[in-house]
Enzyme design. Structure first.
Site, PDB file in Angstrom:
ATOM      1  N   LYS A  76       0.867  -1.182   0.000  1.00 62.02           N
ATOM      2  CA  LYS A  76       0.000   0.000   0.000  1.00 62.02           C
ATOM      3  C   LYS A  76       0.903   1.231   0.000  1.00 62.02           C
ATOM      4  O   LYS A  76       1.945   1.237   0.665  1.00 62.02           O
ATOM      5  CB  LYS A  76      -0.859  -0.051   1.270  1.00 62.02           C
ATOM      6  N   SER A 151      -9.593   1.179   3.139  1.00 57.43           N
ATOM      7  CA  SER A 151      -8.802   2.041   2.308  1.00 57.43           C
ATOM      8  C   SER A 151      -7.702   1.293   1.529  1.00 57.43           C
ATOM      9  O   SER A 151      -7.103   1.863   0.621  1.00 57.43           O
ATOM     10  CB  SER A 151      -8.148   3.121   3.172  1.00 57.43           C
ATOM     11  N   SER A 175      -9.512  -1.430   7.324  1.00 61.67           N
ATOM     12  CA  SER A 175      -9.032  -1.265   5.944  1.00 61.67           C
ATOM     13  C   SER A 175      -8.269  -2.424   5.332  1.00 61.67           C
ATOM     14  O   SER A 175      -7.984  -2.407   4.143  1.00 61.67           O
ATOM     15  CB  SER A 175      -8.169  -0.013   5.837  1.00 61.67           C
TER      16      SER A 175
HETATM   17  N1  GLN Z   1     -13.147   3.171   6.934  1.00 65.26           N
HETATM   18  C1  GLN Z   1     -12.422   3.522   8.109  1.00 65.26           C
HETATM   19  C2  GLN Z   1     -12.066   4.990   8.088  1.00 65.26           C
HETATM   20  O1  GLN Z   1     -12.311   5.594   7.111  1.00 65.26           O
HETATM   21  C3  GLN Z   1     -11.207   2.667   8.260  1.00 65.26           C
HETATM   22  C4  GLN Z   1     -10.048   3.142   7.473  1.00 65.26           C
HETATM   23  C5  GLN Z   1      -8.789   2.366   7.757  1.00 65.26           C
HETATM   24  O2  GLN Z   1      -8.816   1.316   8.399  1.00 65.26           O
HETATM   25  N2  GLN Z   1      -7.673   2.932   7.321  1.00 65.26           N
HETATM   26  O3  GLN Z   1     -11.556   5.517   9.007  1.00 65.26           O
END
Ligand code: GLN
Length: 485
Positions: A76, A151, A175
């Site tokens: 990532k 994400s 995520s």
């Molecule tokens: N969807 C969650 C957020 O937007 C988790 C994102 C993540 O785990 N980086 O905060």
């Protein structure tokens, strides 16, 4: 070659069925063929990958036995990688070349992996659909009208479309697990402190953990073994021995107690997802596990508490992108205030700005007690609740996401709806517990459905073993996407 799991690829490399250079070239060709459409990579490091692969082939020729030697993977774009652009999905860092490797990256490099490139992601890891990326949305290889989740959406699509043997993501509130579920993969969020956060761009420091996405739990066991471990450079890293995740995979499930929280099967959960998760529980029963009804009393306020804590930390972490210390700098600033204001206005996208403002608000003198402090108290209650339930049962099973199909654009003008979709994943981050997501079926529309298991601290091995044995009994991970056939 790309149909094979990482474990199978490792076996092929060791018997000389193909070399790491051949394998790497194969994945690079697939990226060139499919990724202009899928958009899962921000940067492809082809030249470096082939050089790393040649070095790995030499190590293999000298009898190197590590299972990761010569395996191509992707990161990532939140992990710092020396000499390679690390954008975090943001225009703010579009020109940032990291001067060093994150510890997770250097650990895996030492284990012999080959880096194919850096994957697309929601801007600063904020989102559940990968649509907040400066580099555009990623398509889900099961249905290209849909997103792969977020994400770590680029990491998920890269593996699901078999453009990479595995990929590393980060999980602040789901995520790794949510995109794994939406793309038919296995994904793990380790215990907080298991993998070093050094060199991983911070979103919410008390919640962020690195985690792998791959085809199987066995593959995850191999990758986690290569990335985990104590790191003196990260003050939240814990000096706890790293298990041999591979040798524990076949541990007997007889007598294992699995908790089924009633709060996980209430309103808002898609009926097909509920059914697939409950079916998977029956498989465990047939393997000798005992299913116990449990209650997680503080699940309901979890999303609210998460979004207060995460955004408060994000507003502080993202203050470093000011056009002076880090990040994009505007043209011709009039004075210092103008420099800050325009650099940040130009560098960040809408979702990131929304979150910085909300985070600053909840930390402000007048609202700190009402929001931030209260959220921290709820966080404690959630962790205590898990502690109580995990004294009764070995692990907890439930859904990963309330839905199994996310059409592009559907969530973008409704952030609250998007946040509520994190209901099953954020509690593992708030409490620091390890959790795994793995495929347990398909919907009528042909989309994969995932289930989640949450275990006690440092019990990644147990989660991997239970998921592995489930995968030996069932065939849910074997149907390839249209891009993987
Ligand atoms: N969807 C969650 C957020 O937007 C988790 C994102 C993540 O785990 N980086 O905060």
């Amino acid at each position: 070659m790309h149909e094979k799991t990482l474990a199978e690829l490792a076996a092929g490399l060791r018997v000389g069925e193909y070399s790491s250079v051949e394998l790497t070239r194969h994945y690079l060709d697939r990226i060139a063929q499919y990724d202009a459409r899928l958009n899962s990579f921000i940067t492809v490091t082809a030249e470096q990958a082939l050089a790393d692969a040649a070095a790995a082939d030499e190590r293999l020729a000298q009898g190197e036995t590590g299972l990761l030697t010569g395996i191509p993977i992707a990161y990532k774009d939140i992990f710092c990688t020396e000499g390679v652009k690390t954008s975090c999905g943001s225009y703010m860092l579009d020109n940032f070349i990291a001067p060093y490797d994150a510890t997770v990256v250097s650990n895996l490099r030492d284990a012999g992996v080959v880096m194919l490139g850096k994957t697309n992601m929601d801007e600063f890891a904020m989102g559940s659909t990968n649509e907040s990326s400066h580099y555009g949305p990623v398509l889900n290889p099961w249905d290209t009208d849909c997103v792969p989740g977020g994400s770590s959406g680029g990491s998920a699509t890269a593996v699901a479309a078999r453009l990479s043997a595995a990929a590393i993501g980060t999980d602040t509130g789901g995520s790794v697990r949510q995109p794994a579920a939406l793309t038919g993969l296995t994904g793990l969020k380790p215990t907080y402190g298991r993998c070093s956060r050094w060199g991983m761009v911070a979103y919410a420091s008390s919640l962020d953990q690195a985690g792998p996405l791959a085809q199987t739990a066995e593959d995850i066991a191999i990758v986690l073994g290569g990335m985990a471990g104590f790191d003196a450079k990260d003050s939240t890293s814990v000096d706890h021995p790293v298990d041999d995740y591979m040798s524990g995979l076949e541990a007997d499930l007889k007598g294992l107690k699995i908790g089924l929280p009633k709060e996980y099967f209430g309103d808002g959960l898609d009926a097909e997802v509920a059914e697939a998760v409950l079916q998977s529980v029956r498989v465990y029963e047939s393997m000798g596990a005992e299913i116990v009804d449990v209650s997680l009393r503080y699940n309901q306020p979890a999303v609210s508490a998460y979004y207060v804590v995460a955004l408060a930390e994000a507003s502080s972490n993202l203050s470093r992108y000011d056009g002076v210390r880090f990040g994009h700098r505007c043209e011709n600033p009039q004075d210092l205030a103008d420099l800050y204001k325009r650099s940040r206005s130009e560098g960040f996208g809408a979702e990131v700005k929304r979150r910085i403002m909300l985070g600053c608000y909840t930390l402000s003198a007048g609202y700190y007690d009402a929001y931030y402090l209260k959220a921290q108290k709820i966080r404690r209650l959630i962790a205590d609740d898990f502690r109580r339930v995990l004294q009764e049962v070995d692990l907890i099973v439930g859904p990963v996401t309330p839905y199994s199909r996310l059409p592009i654009g559907q969530m973008m003008d409704n952030p609250i709806r998007m946040y509520l979709g994190d209901i099953y994943t954020v509690t593992a981050n708030l409490s620091g517990l390890p959790a795994i997501s793995y495929p347990v079926g398909w919907s009528q529309a042909g989309m994969p459905i995932g289930a989640q298991m949450i275990g006690d601290y440092w019990r990644e091995g147990q989660l991997l073993s239970v998921a592995h044995q489930y995968q030996q009994q069932t065939h849910w991970r074997q149907m390839p996407t249209m891009f993987a056939a």
